[in-house]
Scaffold this motif. Structure first.
Motif: not given
Ligand code: GLY
Ligand code: MN
Ligand code: MN
Length: 527
Positions: A426-434, A338-342, A455-459
């Motif tokens: 940075g500590t975080s960025h949004h994450l999903g299809i990119d 589906s192009l979503y990535t971890a 919202m889904i983001f990294t730490i």
């Protein structure tokens, strides 16, 4: 002298001269006949129940305007060899198309009068303000020369393509042939249709056609203004992804589960990596194999950085050795179909256990990650506060170790952000299809925004002590650590979606022991 066009035509002809299919009508008849029934087409995709709401939300921002979302074109790797096709993220998000679908396609949201929406609930192709149409190059008949002689679209070359009806079933969209797009873009332009916007830098061909139509039918809009308006569309499509729907959350969970299995493959291969002159490539390869087996591929190039390489933030060359006493930093994510990535980072002791100094640095980074996670779960928190929480812990540890001054000098050092020498990102960025999702969102919607459910983001804090860094004690030099997890904001707080991938130093040691213990038992003695 030949003109430039003739020279280009000659060069292109030469590139095709390797092999010539016969063009006579007897051959064409022969190759086009006596083929069996095709198998049934695809079923409706589950995501087709979610895309109408996405399109409706976007459409509402641009009433009476025609909106163009190209999928993109094949990108040349070299000469006549292209990269695999990967659609532009806005196109994929709004159509739900996946994997390598659909090169050269274009989604258009045609504005419509609110009164014409009554019939839409059933076919779910449209929102209140727009009617969505997907334009693409459908399968042609086997009697068409394209069937055997077109390396881009021909069934002999790329496999069977979808018919219009099949594409419509799959996506729930109204579907037309791409040959109809040009005329449709022009319809009522400058009359009921007040503007035409396109996502730029995706497909030059349609960008140029849109520019021509605008100068013809909307001459009052200057090019600079159009550029601004197109950017607003890109920004809106990016901001639309800031909150994930239930289907997207499930995709992210699946991508993280696949990525966890990729890390297990890496741990299995660590003993072999240690023996190999380019052990980092062994690590990269183990993960890549799992990414292709389970998913569409990698969400981004894997960082497999052993020893001092961990201090090069984008170490993707991965051509170094993996030594027994190294920590290896692995930043990797599987993009599912589906192009979503971890986007996960684990830093592993190659030997299976951390040395005291490695553990000290590891635990400082873990404490920063945990502090950021706790802050993210508090009410009224803004995205940028998550970074601040991590940095407080990083700074406190750097001060404790005497690397950064405290007291008045410490205040000055903090003001000047000296700590960025050891944690520059940075500590975080949004994450999903990119992997860096929603990158075109406005600052007030991203860094300054309150965290909201979906919202889904990294730490992903880190500490990086380069081997030649004379500002740190010698025992710190050559050690780099990052721990990266993927976080979902829920109605009741935050959830670490990658929680089940071992994080603490002890859990990581046990994880390695468990996998390598099992896998050594399975291996024949001579391996
Ligand atoms: N792997 C890219 C990042 O962590 O942002
Ligand atoms: Mn990341
Ligand atoms: Mn990462």
């Amino acid at each position: 002298m030949r003109d430039a066009e003739k020279i280009t035509a000659e060069i292109e002809k030469r590139a095709r001269a390797r092999s010539h299919s016969p063009e006579n009508s007897a051959f064409q008849k022969f190759i086009g006949e006596d083929w069996g029934e095709r198998p049934a087409g695809p079923a409706r995709a589950e995501v087709a129940d979610y895309t109408p709401a996405r399109r409706a939300k976007l459409g509402e921002l641009f009433p009476e305007e025609r909106l163009v979302f190209p999928a993109g074109i094949y990108k040349v790797r070299s000469n006549d060899t292209d990269y695999r096709f990967r659609a532009h993220s806005a196109f994929a998000h709004l159509t739900g198309l996946s994997a390598e679908q659909e090169p050269n396609a274009v989604l258009v949201l045609h504005p419509q009068k609110e009164s014409s929406t009554s019939g839409n609930a059933n076919n779910s192709t449209s929102g209140i303000t727009h009617r969505a149409v997907l334009y693409f190059h459908p399968r042609t008949a086997r009697t068409d020369a394209e069937f055997y002689n077109d390396p881009q679209y021909g069934e002999f070359w790329v496999g069977a393509r979808l018919s219009k009806a099949e594409m419509s079933t799959l996506t729930g969209l109204e579907v037309k042939n791409i040959t109809e797009l040009e005329a449709d873009l022009e319809k009522n332009l400058g009359k009921e249709v007040k503007n035409l916007r396109i996502i730029r830098r995706v497909d030059k061909n349609w960008e140029q056609k849109v520019a021509k139509l605008r100068s013809r039918f909307l001459p009052e809009i200057a090019e600079a203004e159009s550029a601004e308006k197109d950017f607003q569309l890109e920004e809106a499509a990016s901001e639309l992804r800031l909150r994930k729907d239930a289907w997207e959350i499930a995709q992210m969970e699946a991508a993280i589960a696949a990525t966890a299995r990729g890390f297990q493959e890496i741990i299995k291969e660590l003993p072999r990596a240690r023996q190999h002159v380019r052990g980092e490539r062994v690590v990269e390869g183990a993960f890549s194999a799992r990414a292709r087996e389970e998913g569409n591929g990698l969400g981004y190039e894997t960082i497999a950085a052993s020893g001092n390489h961990a201090n090069t933030l984008h170490w993707i060359r991965n051509d170094g050795p993996v030594r027994e006493d190294d920590l290896i930093l692995i930043d990797a994510g599987i993009e599912i179909d589906s192009l979503y990535t971890a986007d996960i980072t684990r830093t592993l002791p190659v030997s299976g256990s951390f040395t005291p100094i490695q553990k000290k640095i590891y635990n400082a980074v873990l404490a920063a990650a945990d502090a950021a996670f706790v802050r993210a779960g508090e009410p009224g928190v803004r995205f940028r506060d998550v970074h601040s929480a991590a940095m407080e812990v990083i700074i406190a540890n750097l001060q404790n170790w005497g690397i950064l001054p405290d007291g008045e000098a410490g205040e000055f050092a903090r003001m000047q952000q000296y700590y960025r020498r050891w944690m520059p990102h940075g500590t975080s960025h949004h994450l999903g299809i990119d992997v860096h999702d929603c990158a075109q969102a406005r600052r007030e919607m991203y860094q300054e925004a309150l965290l909201v459910p979906g919202m889904i983001f990294t730490i992903e804090p880190g500490l990086y002590f380069r081997a030649d860094d004379l500002k740190v004690p010698p025992e710190f030099r050559g050690i780099g650590v990052r721990i990266e997890d993927d976080i979902l904001v829920t109605e009741s707080g935050v959830r670490r979606l990658s929680e089940f991938i071992p994080r603490s130093a002890t859990a990581v040691e046990n994880w390695i022991a468990e996998i390598q213990g099992n896998c050594l038992e399975e291996r024949p003695e001579n391996e």
